[in-house]
Design a protein around this motif. Structure first.
Motif, PDB file in Angstrom:
ATOM      1  N   GLY A 184       3.588 -19.624   5.847  1.00 29.67           N
ATOM      2  CA  GLY A 184       1.982 -19.694   6.224  1.00 29.67           C
ATOM      3  C   GLY A 184       1.268 -18.750   6.200  1.00 29.67           C
ATOM      4  O   GLY A 184       0.274 -18.922   6.185  1.00 29.67           O
ATOM      5  N   ALA A 185       1.777 -17.535   5.714  1.00 25.04           N
ATOM      6  CA  ALA A 185       0.694 -16.312   5.424  1.00 25.04           C
ATOM      7  C   ALA A 185      -0.262 -16.551   4.637  1.00 25.04           C
ATOM      8  O   ALA A 185      -0.102 -17.315   3.018  1.00 25.04           O
ATOM      9  CB  ALA A 185       1.687 -15.335   4.814  1.00 25.04           C
ATOM     10  N   ASP A 186      -1.265 -16.305   4.684  1.00 23.78           N
ATOM     11  CA  ASP A 186      -2.589 -16.345   3.876  1.00 23.78           C
ATOM     12  C   ASP A 186      -2.613 -15.347   2.615  1.00 23.78           C
ATOM     13  O   ASP A 186      -3.297 -15.688   1.730  1.00 23.78           O
ATOM     14  CB  ASP A 186      -3.734 -16.548   4.712  1.00 23.78           C
ATOM     15  CG  ASP A 186      -3.945 -17.638   5.768  1.00 23.78           C
ATOM     16  OD1 ASP A 186      -4.125 -18.921   5.382  1.00 23.78           O
ATOM     17  OD2 ASP A 186      -3.760 -17.403   6.897  1.00 23.78           O
ATOM     18  N   TYR A 187      -2.478 -14.195   3.266  1.00 22.85           N
ATOM     19  CA  TYR A 187      -2.486 -13.036   2.570  1.00 22.85           C
ATOM     20  C   TYR A 187      -1.209 -12.235   2.314  1.00 22.85           C
ATOM     21  O   TYR A 187      -0.689 -12.133   3.542  1.00 22.85           O
ATOM     22  CB  TYR A 187      -3.842 -12.290   2.547  1.00 22.85           C
ATOM     23  CG  TYR A 187      -5.030 -12.883   2.659  1.00 22.85           C
ATOM     24  CD1 TYR A 187      -5.596 -13.008   1.304  1.00 22.85           C
ATOM     25  CD2 TYR A 187      -5.865 -13.396   3.765  1.00 22.85           C
ATOM     26  CE1 TYR A 187      -6.919 -13.731   1.228  1.00 22.85           C
ATOM     27  CE2 TYR A 187      -6.959 -13.897   3.540  1.00 22.85           C
ATOM     28  CZ  TYR A 187      -7.424 -14.222   2.178  1.00 22.85           C
ATOM     29  OH  TYR A 187      -8.831 -14.766   2.094  1.00 22.85           O
ATOM     30  N   LEU A 188      -0.818 -11.591   1.349  1.00 21.76           N
ATOM     31  CA  LEU A 188       0.406 -10.706   1.298  1.00 21.76           C
ATOM     32  C   LEU A 188       0.188  -9.365   0.932  1.00 21.76           C
ATOM     33  O   LEU A 188      -0.775  -8.980   0.271  1.00 21.76           O
ATOM     34  CB  LEU A 188       1.321 -11.267   0.243  1.00 21.76           C
ATOM     35  CG  LEU A 188       1.798 -12.651   0.431  1.00 21.76           C
ATOM     36  CD1 LEU A 188       2.414 -13.454  -0.921  1.00 21.76           C
ATOM     37  CD2 LEU A 188       2.218 -13.155   1.817  1.00 21.76           C
ATOM     38  N   ILE A 189       0.705  -8.182   1.445  1.00 22.25           N
ATOM     39  CA  ILE A 189       0.612  -6.933   1.054  1.00 22.25           C
ATOM     40  C   ILE A 189       2.304  -6.493   1.055  1.00 22.25           C
ATOM     41  O   ILE A 189       2.990  -6.674   1.825  1.00 22.25           O
ATOM     42  CB  ILE A 189       0.061  -6.156   2.399  1.00 22.25           C
ATOM     43  CG1 ILE A 189      -1.360  -6.581   2.634  1.00 22.25           C
ATOM     44  CG2 ILE A 189       0.170  -4.657   1.917  1.00 22.25           C
ATOM     45  CD1 ILE A 189      -2.055  -5.776   3.927  1.00 22.25           C
ATOM     46  N   ASN A 190       2.354  -5.896  -0.118  1.00 15.41           N
ATOM     47  CA  ASN A 190       3.667  -5.217  -0.289  1.00 15.41           C
ATOM     48  C   ASN A 190       3.627  -3.714  -0.139  1.00 15.41           C
ATOM     49  O   ASN A 190       2.688  -3.033  -0.534  1.00 15.41           O
ATOM     50  CB  ASN A 190       4.015  -5.345  -1.815  1.00 15.41           C
ATOM     51  CG  ASN A 190       5.377  -4.936  -2.265  1.00 15.41           C
ATOM     52  OD1 ASN A 190       5.918  -4.181  -1.539  1.00 15.41           O
ATOM     53  ND2 ASN A 190       5.701  -5.382  -3.580  1.00 15.41           N
ATOM     54  N   TYR A 191       4.338  -3.442   0.993  1.00 18.53           N
ATOM     55  CA  TYR A 191       4.456  -2.121   1.457  1.00 18.53           C
ATOM     56  C   TYR A 191       4.582  -1.107   0.508  1.00 18.53           C
ATOM     57  O   TYR A 191       4.250   0.008   0.336  1.00 18.53           O
ATOM     58  CB  TYR A 191       5.580  -1.790   2.527  1.00 18.53           C
ATOM     59  CG  TYR A 191       5.379  -2.395   3.847  1.00 18.53           C
ATOM     60  CD1 TYR A 191       4.202  -2.406   4.506  1.00 18.53           C
ATOM     61  CD2 TYR A 191       6.579  -2.806   4.810  1.00 18.53           C
ATOM     62  CE1 TYR A 191       4.070  -2.734   5.771  1.00 18.53           C
ATOM     63  CE2 TYR A 191       6.211  -3.402   5.781  1.00 18.53           C
ATOM     64  CZ  TYR A 191       5.056  -3.302   6.413  1.00 18.53           C
ATOM     65  OH  TYR A 191       4.941  -3.811   7.765  1.00 18.53           O
ATOM     66  N   ARG A 192       5.591  -1.572  -0.474  1.00 19.31           N
ATOM     67  CA  ARG A 192       6.111  -0.506  -1.574  1.00 19.31           C
ATOM     68  C   ARG A 192       5.187  -0.150  -2.751  1.00 19.31           C
ATOM     69  O   ARG A 192       5.280   0.752  -3.193  1.00 19.31           O
ATOM     70  CB  ARG A 192       7.408  -1.248  -2.221  1.00 19.31           C
ATOM     71  CG  ARG A 192       8.496  -1.315  -1.160  1.00 19.31           C
ATOM     72  CD  ARG A 192       9.523  -2.412  -1.874  1.00 19.31           C
ATOM     73  NE  ARG A 192      10.869  -2.416  -0.906  1.00 19.31           N
ATOM     74  CZ  ARG A 192      11.619  -3.289  -1.450  1.00 19.31           C
ATOM     75  NH1 ARG A 192      11.894  -3.826  -2.616  1.00 19.31           N
ATOM     76  NH2 ARG A 192      12.612  -3.525  -0.697  1.00 19.31           N
ATOM     77  N   THR A 193       4.173  -1.011  -3.033  1.00 19.93           N
ATOM     78  CA  THR A 193       3.354  -0.633  -3.979  1.00 19.93           C
ATOM     79  C   THR A 193       1.956  -0.906  -3.630  1.00 19.93           C
ATOM     80  O   THR A 193       0.970  -0.264  -4.374  1.00 19.93           O
ATOM     81  CB  THR A 193       3.531  -1.690  -5.191  1.00 19.93           C
ATOM     82  OG1 THR A 193       3.161  -3.095  -4.569  1.00 19.93           O
ATOM     83  CG2 THR A 193       4.876  -1.840  -5.624  1.00 19.93           C
ATOM     84  N   GLU A 194       1.657  -1.252  -2.436  1.00 17.05           N
ATOM     85  CA  GLU A 194       0.040  -1.284  -2.029  1.00 17.05           C
ATOM     86  C   GLU A 194      -0.106  -0.494  -0.881  1.00 17.05           C
ATOM     87  O   GLU A 194       0.742  -0.304   0.183  1.00 17.05           O
ATOM     88  CB  GLU A 194      -0.329  -2.775  -1.709  1.00 17.05           C
ATOM     89  CG  GLU A 194      -0.006  -3.596  -2.989  1.00 17.05           C
ATOM     90  CD  GLU A 194      -0.108  -5.033  -2.672  1.00 17.05           C
ATOM     91  OE1 GLU A 194      -1.676  -5.443  -3.177  1.00 17.05           O
ATOM     92  OE2 GLU A 194       0.401  -5.804  -1.992  1.00 17.05           O
ATOM     93  N   ASP A 195      -1.510  -0.092  -0.603  1.00 16.63           N
ATOM     94  CA  ASP A 195      -1.959   0.941   0.442  1.00 16.63           C
ATOM     95  C   ASP A 195      -2.493  -0.348   1.378  1.00 16.63           C
ATOM     96  O   ASP A 195      -3.327  -1.115   1.224  1.00 16.63           O
ATOM     97  CB  ASP A 195      -3.423   1.580   0.144  1.00 16.63           C
ATOM     98  CG  ASP A 195      -3.881   2.472   1.189  1.00 16.63           C
ATOM     99  OD1 ASP A 195      -4.481   1.675   2.107  1.00 16.63           O
ATOM    100  OD2 ASP A 195      -3.199   3.698   0.982  1.00 16.63           O
ATOM    101  N   ILE A 196      -1.790  -0.238   2.592  1.00 21.21           N
ATOM    102  CA  ILE A 196      -2.083  -1.428   3.733  1.00 21.21           C
ATOM    103  C   ILE A 196      -3.591  -1.292   4.112  1.00 21.21           C
ATOM    104  O   ILE A 196      -4.224  -2.246   4.156  1.00 21.21           O
ATOM    105  CB  ILE A 196      -1.395  -1.050   4.951  1.00 21.21           C
ATOM    106  CG1 ILE A 196       0.250  -1.177   4.643  1.00 21.21           C
ATOM    107  CG2 ILE A 196      -1.466  -2.036   6.167  1.00 21.21           C
ATOM    108  CD1 ILE A 196       1.105  -0.599   5.663  1.00 21.21           C
ATOM    109  N   ARG A 197      -3.969  -0.067   4.314  1.00 16.83           N
ATOM    110  CA  ARG A 197      -5.497  -0.109   4.846  1.00 16.83           C
ATOM    111  C   ARG A 197      -6.430  -0.543   3.754  1.00 16.83           C
ATOM    112  O   ARG A 197      -7.373  -1.496   3.960  1.00 16.83           O
ATOM    113  CB  ARG A 197      -5.932   1.606   4.946  1.00 16.83           C
ATOM    114  CG  ARG A 197      -7.267   1.998   5.450  1.00 16.83           C
ATOM    115  CD  ARG A 197      -7.513   3.226   5.587  1.00 16.83           C
ATOM    116  NE  ARG A 197      -9.058   3.417   5.765  1.00 16.83           N
ATOM    117  CZ  ARG A 197      -9.325   4.782   5.846  1.00 16.83           C
ATOM    118  NH1 ARG A 197      -8.733   5.980   5.647  1.00 16.83           N
ATOM    119  NH2 ARG A 197     -10.676   4.898   6.227  1.00 16.83           N
ATOM    120  N   GLU A 198      -6.443  -0.069   2.703  1.00 20.21           N
ATOM    121  CA  GLU A 198      -7.182  -0.459   1.500  1.00 20.21           C
ATOM    122  C   GLU A 198      -7.052  -2.129   1.314  1.00 20.21           C
ATOM    123  O   GLU A 198      -7.942  -2.869   1.163  1.00 20.21           O
ATOM    124  CB  GLU A 198      -7.094   0.024   0.170  1.00 20.21           C
ATOM    125  CG  GLU A 198      -7.425   1.478   0.159  1.00 20.21           C
ATOM    126  CD  GLU A 198      -8.718   1.670   0.586  1.00 20.21           C
ATOM    127  OE1 GLU A 198      -9.624   1.017   0.026  1.00 20.21           O
ATOM    128  OE2 GLU A 198      -8.955   2.710   1.558  1.00 20.21           O
TER     129      GLU A 198
END
Length: 326
Positions: A184-198
């Motif tokens: 059900g997640a709408d958006y995804l963030i990959n800790y390994r390659t992406e900046d969480i804050r941004e």
């Protein structure tokens, strides 16, 4: 009966399954023939003496089980022999039998498999009370979930969607994020390659997350402080990263952020009525098909050490479960 016993604090590979006497029946209790047991991060801590509960030796880890009632103390009227139940045992679940207080039991629907039920109480119970009663998540809000492919994180994704939130799932790698998307997640963030804050700022048009469910801690929490909206709420659920963050109070002050400490296990004693009503709603949601427990690995009881190591290696998604049929 058989049990995976801890005789001294140490590692899972130092333990083994042994034949032991069955626990004695006492007043107010129920005996369960265990069919399956959920494996939790707390189990890996309790055998090292690093958990807030320290049972006397020897003991079996295992805080949640599912199985069939095979004996009931005379004064217990809520359950009978043959009932299918799940239970929070605290410890002792990595065994073929358990005796626990009747108040720890929850009847399970006929269509719920024992493997699903064994991994249900701790993660769904934690997420439901946390999101509904602690964070007070509202429909239309944006919820950021850390560790979103783990047991408790994945249940938070599902419940967040059920409550009408937009869910941002953060996890380590595309395979884990795929599981979060399926739940059900709408958006995804990959800790390994992406900046969480941004990424959170991008996904919310610069506003930030209204609410955060954080069972990870560490650098994920540090990023959370900087991508939570004014008057946002952060729920501290645990520290799976192994790092307990130090909270800079100036950020909380300037942004009017509410940071909430949350240990679900304590609520079972502090407010048992709340926990019961929580499970009533969760079982209704499961029966309606709104919750779909995800078990990525099952192991025989004899392979309990492998099951615990699978969890600590972070190679699992959802739940790891032991089965007792072997």
């Amino acid at each position: 009966m058989r049990a995976f016993l801890c005789h001294k604090y140490g590692e899972a590979q130092d333990m083994k399954v042994e034949e032991v006497p069955a626990p004695k029946m006492t007043a107010g209790n129920v005996r369960i023939a265990i069919k399956a047991a959920g494996v939790n991060f707390a189990d890996t801590l309790i055998i090292k003496g690093e958990y807030q509960v320290r049972p006397p030796f020897p003991f079996a880890p295992g805080m949640e089980v599912a199985g069939e009632v095979i004996e009931v103390a005379p004064e217990v009227s809520k359950y009978k022999v043959g009932d299918r139940v799940m239970a929070m045992t605290g410890h002792g679940g990595f065994a073929t039998e358990a005796v626990t207080n009747a108040d720890n039991l929850i009847k399970i629907p006929e269509k719920m498999a024992y493997t699903d039920a064994a991994g249900f109480p701790s993660v769904y119970g934690t997420s439901h009370v946390g999101l509904v009663h602690k964070l007070k998540l509202q429909a239309g809000e944006t919820l950021l979930v850390h560790g979103a492919a783990g047991g408790v994180g994945l249940s938070a994704v599902e419940i967040g969607k059920k409550l009408g939130a937009t869910v941002i799932a953060a996890a380590g790698g595309p395979e884990k994020l795929k599981v979060a998307r399926q739940h059900g997640a709408d958006y995804l963030i990959n800790y390994r390659t992406e900046d969480i804050r941004e990424r959170v700022k991008q996904m919310t048009n610069g506003r930030g997350a209204d609410a955060v469910f954080d069972p990870v801690g560490g650098s994920a929490f540090d990023a959370t402080l900087r991508c939570t909206t004014q008057r946002g709420r952060i729920l501290i659920v645990g520290f799976a990263s192994g790092t307990i963050p130090q909270i800079p109070a100036n950020i909380i002050l300037v942004k009017n952020i509410t940071v909430i400490g949350y240990y679900w296990g304590a609520h079972r004693k502090l407010d048992p009525g709340l926990v019961k009503s929580s499970f009533d709603e969760l079982i209704a949601w499961y029966t309606a098909g709104d919750l779909k427990p995800h078990v990525s690995y099952t192991f025989d009881l004899e392979d309990a050490a492998k099951a615990m190591n699978k969890l600590t290696s972070r190679k699992s998604t959802g739940k790891v479960v032991l089965t007792m049929e072997g």
